[in-house]
Design an enzyme around this catalytic site. Structure first.
Site, PDB file in Angstrom:
ATOM      1  CB  SER A 176      -4.530  -3.195   7.926  1.00 29.73           C
ATOM      2  OG  SER A 176      -4.170  -1.864   8.221  1.00 29.73           O
ATOM      3  CG  ASN A 207       2.411   1.133   4.507  1.00 29.74           C
ATOM      4  OD1 ASN A 207       2.812   1.382   5.630  1.00 29.74           O
ATOM      5  ND2 ASN A 207       1.721   2.017   3.783  1.00 29.74           N
ATOM      6  CD  GLU A 231       3.789   4.839   6.375  1.00 29.85           C
ATOM      7  OE1 GLU A 231       4.870   4.823   6.996  1.00 29.85           O
ATOM      8  OE2 GLU A 231       2.698   4.568   6.907  1.00 29.85           O
ATOM      9  NE  ARG A 244      -4.600   4.936   6.380  1.00 26.90           N
ATOM     10  CZ  ARG A 244      -3.312   4.779   6.701  1.00 26.90           C
ATOM     11  NH1 ARG A 244      -2.973   4.172   7.811  1.00 26.90           N
ATOM     12  NH2 ARG A 244      -2.368   5.233   5.891  1.00 26.90           N
ATOM     13  NE  ARG A 300      -2.213   1.829   3.358  1.00 29.09           N
ATOM     14  CZ  ARG A 300      -2.155   1.413   4.627  1.00 29.09           C
ATOM     15  NH1 ARG A 300      -2.786   0.310   5.012  1.00 29.09           N
ATOM     16  NH2 ARG A 300      -1.466   2.079   5.526  1.00 29.09           N
ATOM     17  CD  GLU A 352       5.948   0.222   7.989  1.00 24.62           C
ATOM     18  OE1 GLU A 352       4.907   0.868   7.805  1.00 24.62           O
ATOM     19  OE2 GLU A 352       7.016   0.482   7.399  1.00 24.62           O
ATOM     20  N   GLY A 353       2.776   0.756  11.676  1.00 25.23           N
ATOM     21  CA  GLY A 353       1.663   0.566  12.599  1.00 25.23           C
ATOM     22  C   GLY A 353       1.146   1.815  13.281  1.00 25.23           C
ATOM     23  CE  LYS A 362       7.696   4.987   7.731  1.00 28.24           C
ATOM     24  NZ  LYS A 362       7.549   3.578   8.187  1.00 28.24           N
ATOM     25  CE  LYS A 368       6.703   9.934   8.062  1.00 29.50           C
ATOM     26  NZ  LYS A 368       6.101   9.496   6.778  1.00 29.50           N
TER      27      LYS A 368
END
Length: 538
Positions: free
Chosen positions: A163, A158, A156, A514, A137, A422-423, A336, A418
């Protein structure tokens, strides 16, 4: 990139309290009826199969996003799929950038542990499966500075446990349902079917997993082998994963089995002669189930490896014949630091030498100014300017810090720092940066990158609806919707199956939005910062 004349500050259209109540009722009913669900907060980890659920946090109206930028993000996803596949296959590059001898792994223990395990497997000849699967993603914001070019910018990329692909399809369907059933009460001329694009992410992501399963079977694997979902204990976002399981079974005739790392410590085994991976499913009469694909919906945070046994389990799975989604090198490629290094001259061309210059230019236009805190040259720290910053470390010794850190001190108000995580919930923003740098040990600078903040459209608002609990006896539907100034992030999904220097197949397969309140720095839905949304093309 052309600008849009859409007035973001005038969004959303006006709704009466009665209209708002009708929309909330229809939205939450649709969410519950179509599996746009979470397990409730505090659901017992040792509970029997789910007996209750709440709707996922959602936006009542789709988020406006420029059509040209949305279409560009879709067009370049295939380029990004190929780029990260090539990075994952370039072992010397990953060793240098992310490794524990030369790169980030020297100072980031989690990255270092993954890299060391991967290197040990390589050195001992225990990498038995050449193919990798990536479900990706790429996340973007629309950059709309007061003075400058309005354009799409990447947040970013992923490469592990991406998800909300399935629930993103459900929220897009929900907004189309609200449009069909209410026309949003004629509140905006922009709210019409042609501005709400289709989203078929469930089928798309399942097709990637299905392609990997088929590749495994074609090289001698059992046709009855299953896809292993490696999941977190107490996963509230289980329904986002379940829709993939259902699609795999009903459209591809592929079964899945779910296990946590803790369960896999004792339930998984790899045959020393054939490298066949088998697991013994919990509470099942089947004792040994052959695994075709290991699909990680966990394993991206250090706290998921609380003891050496967990790392050993990850490396055991990595050594098997099963196709991993992702492999350790593909997980490292999503760091990153890799994103930062890609911005340097010639790096994209190194990985994509046959890509037309026009496509390279389109890709580079999505890059935001980034640099490493440890970097000590003008070319490495991005748009440094004509001279190094004059500010110094707290002790007054400018030579005690590299240019990358000094630049971050000087320009902190427009930056985010950063780590290689992740998350959500891991970044350091703006005013918090100077104090963070004061306390950051010099040896850990290499684990952090600085990124220029993307300047999102100002004044755009939205209606955010969260369930929160199962007790709504004293709450009316209209009170469950909160209007807030928002930031909406677009994600484009894709997958790639690759190995031995070749990309076997890749595809762009859908999108997600999102939305979060403007004052929230982080963007994770599962971590409670965001709501699920869809796109309104303007």
């Amino acid at each position: 990139m052309a600008t849009t004349d859409f007035d973001f500050a005038a969004w959303p259209p006006q709704l009466t309290p009665e209209q708002l109540q009708i929309l909330v009722g229809k939205a939450t009913s649709r969410a519950l009826a179509t599996g746009l669900l979470y397990l409730p907060p505090g659901y017992p980890l040792d509970s029997p199969p789910p007996q209750a659920a709440i709707h996922a946090p959602l936006s009542l109206l789709p988020a406006p996003f420029p059509r040209e930028s949305f279409e560009l993000a879709q067009e370049i996803q295939s380029v990004y799929n190929t780029l990260y596949a090539q990075i994952a296959m370039d072992t010397p590059f990953l060793d240098e950038v992310m490794g524990a001898e030369k790169g980030v792994g020297k100072v980031d223990e989690f990255i270092g542990e993954l890299w060391r395990g991967w290197k040990k497997l390589r050195d001992s000849g225990r990498i038995s499966q050449p193919l990798h699967l990536g479900l990706f993603r790429s996340d973007y914001l629309y950059h709309m500075p007061e003075n400058g070019l309005q354009t799409l910018k990447q947040v970013e990329f992923n490469t592990i446990s991406v998800s909300f692909g399935c629930l993103s399809q459900r929220i897009a369907e929900l907004h189309r349902h609200l449009l069909l059933s209410t026309s949003y009460f004629g509140s905006s001329p922009h709210l019409k079917p042609e501005n709400l694009p289709q989203n078929d992410t469930i089928a798309g992501l399942a097709s990637g997993l299905g392609a990997a399963h088929a590749a495994y079977v074609s090289t001698g694997g059992s046709s009855t082998s299953k896809i292993l979902f490696v999941v977190q204990p107490g996963e509230r976002n289980v329904f986002d994963q379940k829709w993939l399981e259902y699609e795999l079974l009903e459209k591809h005739n592929i079964h899945a089995v779910r296990q946590t790392f803790e369960e896999l410590i004792t339930s998984s085994s790899v045959d020393p002669q054939t490298s066949l991976l088998t697991v013994s499913p919990k509470n099942s009469p089947e004792q040994d189930t052959e695994v075709s694909v290991v699909y990680y919906r966990s394993g991206y945070m250090p706290n998921e490896y609380p003891s050496p046994e967990y790392y050993e389990t990850r490396f055991r799975l990595e050594s098997s014949k099963a196709i991993k989604c992702p492999t350790i090198p593909l997980q490292l490629a999503g760091g990153k630091k890799v994103q930062e290094v890609l911005g340097r001259k010639g790096l994209v061309e190194r990985f994509l030498p046959d890509l037309p210059q026009s496509q390279i230019d389109d890709l580079r236009k999505t890059f935001m100014d980034m640099w490493g805190l440890d970097e000590d040259s003008q070319t490495a720290v991005g748009e440094v300017g004509s001279s190094p910053p004059a500010s110094a470390a707290p002790n007054g010794d400018a030579a005690s810090e590299p240019l990358g850190t000094l630049k971050a001190r000087k320009e902190y108000a427009s930056l985010v720092l950063k780590p290689q995580r992740e998350g959500g919930g891991n970044n350091v923003y703006k005013g918090d940066i100077p104090a963070f740098l004061d306390g950051l040990p010099p040896q850990e600078r290499e684990a952090w990158i600085a990124m220029r903040l993307i300047e999102v459209p100002k004044g755009v608002k939205g209606w955010l609806v969260r369930a929160g609990s199962l007790d709504f006896a004293t709450t009316s539907p209209s009170e469950r919707a909160v209007q807030a100034e928002i930031v909406s992030e677009l994600g484009i999904f894709g997958w790639a199956l690759f190995g031995d220097g070749q990309v076997v197949a890749e595809e762009e397969v859908g999108w997600l939005v999102r939305t979060k309140g403007k004052d929230s720095n982080e963007g994770g839905v599962a971590t409670g910062f965001s709501v699920l949304d869809s796109v309104l093309l303007v």
